[in-house]
Write an enzyme that holds these catalytic residues in place. Structure first.
Site, PDB file in Angstrom:
ATOM      1  N   CYS A   1       0.863  -1.187   0.000  1.00 22.32           N
ATOM      2  CA  CYS A   1       0.000   0.000   0.000  1.00 22.32           C
ATOM      3  C   CYS A   1       0.898   1.235   0.000  1.00 22.32           C
ATOM      4  CB  CYS A   1      -0.904  -0.033   1.230  1.00 22.32           C
ATOM      5  SG  CYS A   1      -2.125   1.289   1.282  1.00 22.32           S
TER       6      CYS A   1
ATOM      7  N   CYS B   1      -8.145   5.219  -7.959  1.00 19.94           N
ATOM      8  CA  CYS B   1      -7.653   5.790  -6.706  1.00 19.94           C
ATOM      9  C   CYS B   1      -7.589   7.299  -6.794  1.00 19.94           C
ATOM     10  CB  CYS B   1      -6.270   5.219  -6.390  1.00 19.94           C
ATOM     11  SG  CYS B   1      -5.609   5.739  -4.785  1.00 19.94           S
TER      12      CYS B   1
END
Length: 424
Positions: free
Chosen positions: A159, A353
């Site tokens: 991440c 995103c």
């Protein structure tokens, strides 16, 4: 009447509960089990860590909102999953039987893999609201006594977006406080290049993020294997593209935030045949366990292979849109199973995103997430910063009002001008 238990009440678990209740109606029992009694909106943690948010604005107590939808809630840690016996063993010693189990726990934060790292030792984190609050306290010490800052991601991390976000947010905040000139910033990442993101890059992410780092005086080290952290000093082995040692670094810092590698949580990882060696749930195309057909999983706890081999290990991220589609697939497949029909619904490995950069932002679309792609798009602008703020407000509203309305399909895709992900 079937009993569906959802393990985890985060960005995957809460929507699962609401969607199941709407799809199944009142004829089946739904229970959410979570180690803590509050919901936390994790994407806002970078803002909390520099004082741009208060804890109360990004958390709320879970029980009253679930009860409005006739969903049971248990605020306890699960000690063991008895997959053969279809039950959870809770911290107080009681057993909770289920007909279906949906695992949405998120990850275990594996700070122990790098000695001296983590909030209990020498680096900060924004992975939980408690960590972000501690980071804010540490950041205030930096503001009192400015010095070098190191931000980034440890070996095995999957991440990377929040590390980039936090770098630019800190940069923006320090400029507003007229203290940026006293704080050198170094970005340290296991990625083979800036903008890799665990995705092999998306569009012009490499050149664009490198340019933003240059324009904001942020230095970087890629292919970085952090080996240990001591008070005020980080030890980093930089590898070349072939995995050979290129340079050893000893980086001094006054403040550091490093994202860790993830593992599966202990109770999940301990179930024989459920997970891979890192503790992530092995699933089929219908989000079901490959061994236990009444166990489903969604989100960060799911096993997804890395997009490519890199000199320093990097994982593949699970983004919001992907999680949302996993949840919807699970709901439809449980409904089908209850009706005696085969599972047909599948999640998507498409990635969308929004990343805040303090006073601007970057958005990317990768369709599919693993290259080669049909869509490979990366853009930046003030509108992304504003969209991220609006997304926070919309998601919190959705979670408090129990709506199962898909956020990405209605809001994010509209913001990005996407009508359908499979026909962009």
């Amino acid at each position: 009447m079937a009993h569906i238990v959802i393990l985890g009440a985060g960005i995957g678990g809460m929507p699962t509960a609401y969607e199941l209740r709407e799809k199944l109606g009142p004829s089946h029992r739904i229970t959410v089990v979570n180690a803590i009694d509050y919901f936390q909106f994790v994407p806002s943690n970078p803002w909390l860590a520099v004082g741009w948010r208060e804890r109360d604005t990004i958390t709320f107590g879970i029980r009253p909102y679930l009860e409005k939808k006739k969903i049971d809630f248990v605020a306890q840690r699960v000690q063991k999953i008895d997959a053969q016996g279809n039950a959870l063993e809770l911290a107080d010693g009681t057993r909770l039987a289920y007909d279906y189990l949906v695992i949405t726990t998120g990850p275990k934060l594996s700070f122990e893999e790098v000695p001296g790292s983590g909030p209990e030792f020498n680096t900060q984190s924004i992975c939980t609201v408690n960590h972000a609050e501690k980071t804010w306290g540490n950041y205030q010490e930096l503001l009192e006594e400015p010095g070098p800052v190191v931000i980034g991601a440890m070996p095995g991390a999957s991440c990377f977006g929040p590390a980039y976000e936090f770098t630019f947010i800190v940069n923006t905040d320090l400029k507003r406080r007229k203290k940026r000139n006293k704080v050198p910033i170094t970005f340290v990442t296991s990625e083979p290049y800036i903008g890799h993101m665990g995705l092999g890059g998306v569009g012009d992410s490499k050149s664009m993020l490198e340019s933003e780092f240059r324009n904001n005086d942020v230095k970087w080290i890629t292919n970085a294997k952090v080996t240990r952290v001591e008070p005020g000093k980080m030890f980093v082995t930089e590898l070349d593209d072939h995995g050979a040692v290129r340079k050893e670094h000893e980086l001094p810092f006054k403040f550091s935030m490093m994202l860790p590698a993830f593992k599966g949580v202990d109770a999940v990882a301990a179930v024989e045949g459920l997970c891979n060696p890192r503790g992530f749930v092995l699933i089929d195309e219908y989000q079901r366990s490959k061994k236990y057909k009444n166990i489903f999983a969604a989100g960060v706890c799911v096993a997804i292979p890395p997009v490519e081999v890199t000199p320093v290990p990097t994982g593949a991220p699970k983004t919001g849109y992907m999680i949302e589609t996993m949840v919807t697939a699970i709901v439809h497949n449980i409904d089908a199973d209850l009706a005696g029909k085969p599972a047909v619904s599948k999640g998507t490995w498409n990635a969308i995103c929004l990343a805040d950069m303090g006073n601007t932002g970057a958005a990317f679309v990768a369709l599919p997430q693993i290259p080669p792609r049909n869509v490979n798009w990366f853009k930046k602008g003030k509108w992304v910063h504003l969209a991220k703020i609006a997304y926070e407000k919309y998601f919190m509203y959705k979670m408090k009002n129990g709506t199962s309305e898909p956020i990405y399909e209605k809001y994010i895709m509209k913001t990005l001008g996407i009508k359908r992900l499979d026909h962009h």
